[in-house]
Design a protein around this motif. Structure first.
Motif, PDB file in Angstrom:
ATOM      1  N   ALA A 232      56.869  -4.984  66.078  1.00 44.80           N
ATOM      2  CA  ALA A 232      57.266  -3.683  67.118  1.00 44.80           C
ATOM      3  C   ALA A 232      58.150  -2.887  66.408  1.00 44.80           C
ATOM      4  O   ALA A 232      58.268  -1.564  66.857  1.00 44.80           O
ATOM      5  N   ASN A 233      58.858  -3.345  65.385  1.00 40.65           N
ATOM      6  CA  ASN A 233      59.966  -2.221  65.125  1.00 40.65           C
ATOM      7  C   ASN A 233      59.423  -1.245  63.873  1.00 40.65           C
ATOM      8  O   ASN A 233      59.572  -0.007  64.070  1.00 40.65           O
ATOM      9  N   GLU A 234      58.836  -1.547  62.981  1.00 46.94           N
ATOM     10  CA  GLU A 234      58.473  -0.944  61.663  1.00 46.94           C
ATOM     11  C   GLU A 234      57.392   0.233  62.330  1.00 46.94           C
ATOM     12  O   GLU A 234      57.699   1.539  62.032  1.00 46.94           O
ATOM     13  N   PRO A 235      56.317  -0.265  62.845  1.00 51.73           N
ATOM     14  CA  PRO A 235      55.513   0.760  63.371  1.00 51.73           C
ATOM     15  C   PRO A 235      55.835   1.745  64.303  1.00 51.73           C
ATOM     16  O   PRO A 235      55.795   2.887  64.545  1.00 51.73           O
ATOM     17  N   THR A 236      56.796   1.143  65.303  1.00 46.20           N
ATOM     18  CA  THR A 236      57.654   2.280  66.355  1.00 46.20           C
ATOM     19  C   THR A 236      58.514   3.066  65.474  1.00 46.20           C
ATOM     20  O   THR A 236      58.633   4.107  65.837  1.00 46.20           O
ATOM     21  N   VAL A 237      59.309   2.843  64.590  1.00 42.28           N
ATOM     22  CA  VAL A 237      59.975   3.736  63.777  1.00 42.28           C
ATOM     23  C   VAL A 237      59.236   4.769  63.117  1.00 42.28           C
ATOM     24  O   VAL A 237      59.559   5.956  63.101  1.00 42.28           O
ATOM     25  N   ASN A 238      58.094   4.322  62.317  1.00 39.99           N
ATOM     26  CA  ASN A 238      57.215   5.354  62.011  1.00 39.99           C
ATOM     27  C   ASN A 238      56.577   6.349  62.946  1.00 39.99           C
ATOM     28  O   ASN A 238      56.419   7.557  62.718  1.00 39.99           O
TER      29      ASN A 238
END
Length: 447
Positions: A232-238
């Motif tokens: 959930a974190n890395e894709p959302t940041v990007n």
């Protein structure tokens, strides 16, 4: 075989995918870190075929021939992403259904409106920190920080865990030399959380997983929390960074938004087509010899889903300049039984976070020439390094000048919806705080 790491891949992974498509077609042989051989799936149809056929292409990494032969030791850069663990992303069939149901039902206990309110709260906190300066780096100071602040709140973790977990998650997904150590840090932090919630349960995802009828073990709870955190974190940041970059740099994109021909959710879907937050997905392992796009896949071979490459497949997008309004058939969240379970959470964070930012700062403008922006490329993602912006500083009372900012709001704990309730839409904007959409259109038109 071409490498998916090193100078050529780092310089322009999308161009590398197109070279591979020209040379090999819809499926190409590639080398991963340590020169481990694999197949990169480039075609849209072929990606879905692999993702939807676990009987032929399994998520069980114990099938990987190289791992069976000891060529992927625990300290290998790929180990954190491929070492089998008792969690849903490495399972198929009934076991996958049992574990995934526990995750999705635990996440669904938190209503959409409550999550969006927490996104708004943390977005305001972040904006408060840089608004008086009249400048910011929206990657480092906003996109990088927002998702994990929300996720740690949902997990029931103290807020101070956020920054270190952000760094560790980025490092692990990058497959760097310290990826194993970062994975260990995340595991230890989540084990501590599980131990505390087992003794003192609360209204949070960790407690809901522990009490779920699927009766997950402590290890299973810890590892599924890690899956949610990283996925959930890395894709959302990007996705936050990529959407903001387009809003600030692409005149066609900006005009479409300002003219009312595209809503923010439409804009997010366009970004998911053109710049998916994860470029590839590791992995699938062949359960036996199989044919795929004319290539012979041997039993035990590793396959990577080429999410960005599949989205650019000329068989489905002959003209990539054509908008994909309302079309959700992109591969950004993969597909099949292992389609990303946290995509709705990610969309809520991106949509609400950007809405809050551009409502507070409708006069955002890029502070450097667009050609000065740079990206950091990893095996599974292409990450914008920074997004420097300028805007008129505002005082805490709402005026312009030093000390600006709307006060952060304190919110009650997230509420569990009644069993028969359904997720609620985001609240309508008030007259005092108009939608960023209205403010942004007025700014573009010089009002």
């Amino acid at each position: 075989m071409r490498r998916l790491y090193g100078p050529e891949a780092d310089a322009d992974p999308l161009a590398l995918y197109e070279r591979l498509r020209r040379e090999h077609g819809a499926v190409a042989p590639v080398l991963l870190p340590g020169d481990r051989p694999a197949w990169l799936v480039l075609g849209h149809r072929e990606n879905l075929e692999v993702a939807r056929t676990p009987s032929l292409f399994s998520r069980d990494s114990r099938l990987w021939r190289d791992m069976q032969q000891g060529k992927v030791p625990p300290d290998h850069p790929l180990a954190p992403l491929t070492m089998w663990q008792p969690l849903c992303v490495f399972a198929d069939g009934e076991e996958h259904a049992r574990l995934r149901k526990a995750v999705t039902e635990s996440l669904s206990r938190f209503e959409a409106r409550g999550i969006r309110r927490y996104v708004t709260r943390f977005a305001h906190q972040l904006i408060d920190e840089f608004e008086p300066e009249g400048k910011a780096d929206l990657v480092e100071q906003f996109a990088d920080q927002l998702p994990l602040r929300v996720i740690t709140q949902l997990f029931g973790m103290p807020e101070h865990y956020g920054p270190r977990l952000t760094d560790a998650a980025k490092d692990m997904i990058r497959g760097s030399e310290t990826a194993v150590a970062s994975n260990d840090y995340i595991t230890d932090a989540l084990q501590d959380l599980v131990d505390r919630k087992r003794a003192e349960p609360g209204h949070d995802v960790a407690s809901k997983l522990l009490e779920h009828p699927a009766k997950l073990s402590n290890d299973e709870v810890r590892e599924h929390l890690r899956v949610v955190l990283v996925s959930a974190n890395e894709p959302t940041v990007n996705l936050i960074a990529n959407t903001l970059r387009l809003v600030l740099t692409d005149q066609r994109f900006r005009a479409t938004l300002a003219g009312g021909h595209m809503t923010l959710p439409d804009a997010l879907e366009q970004v998911l087509w053109d710049e998916p937050p994860m470029t590839t997905n590791i992995g699938r392992w062949a359960t036996g010899d199989a044919q795929l796009a004319g290539k012979t896949i041997k039993s035990g071979d590793l396959l990577l889903l080429g999410l960005a490459a599949g989205n650019a497949d000329p068989q489905i997008r002959p003209d990539k300049s054509t908008p994909m309004h309302g079309n959700r058939s992109h591969l950004a969240f993969s597909g099949g039984p292992h389609e990303c379970p946290g995509q709705d959470l990610g969309r809520a964070i991106v949509d609400t976070g950007i809405d809050t930012l551009l409502t507070r700062l409708p006069d955002l403008r890029l502070a450097v020439p667009e050609e000065k922006l740079s990206w950091e490329t990893a095996l599974m993602s292409r990450r914008l390094v920074s997004l420097p912006v300028e805007f008129a500083p505002r005082r805490r009372d709402g005026g312009t000048g030093p000390g600006a900012g709307a006060p952060s709001v304190e919110l009650p704990p997230l509420q569990t919806p009644e069993p028969a309730s359904v997720p609620l839409p985001p609240e309508a904007p008030s007259a005092e705080h108009p939608s960023w959409w209205t403010s942004f259109k007025q700014w573009l038109r010089g009002r």
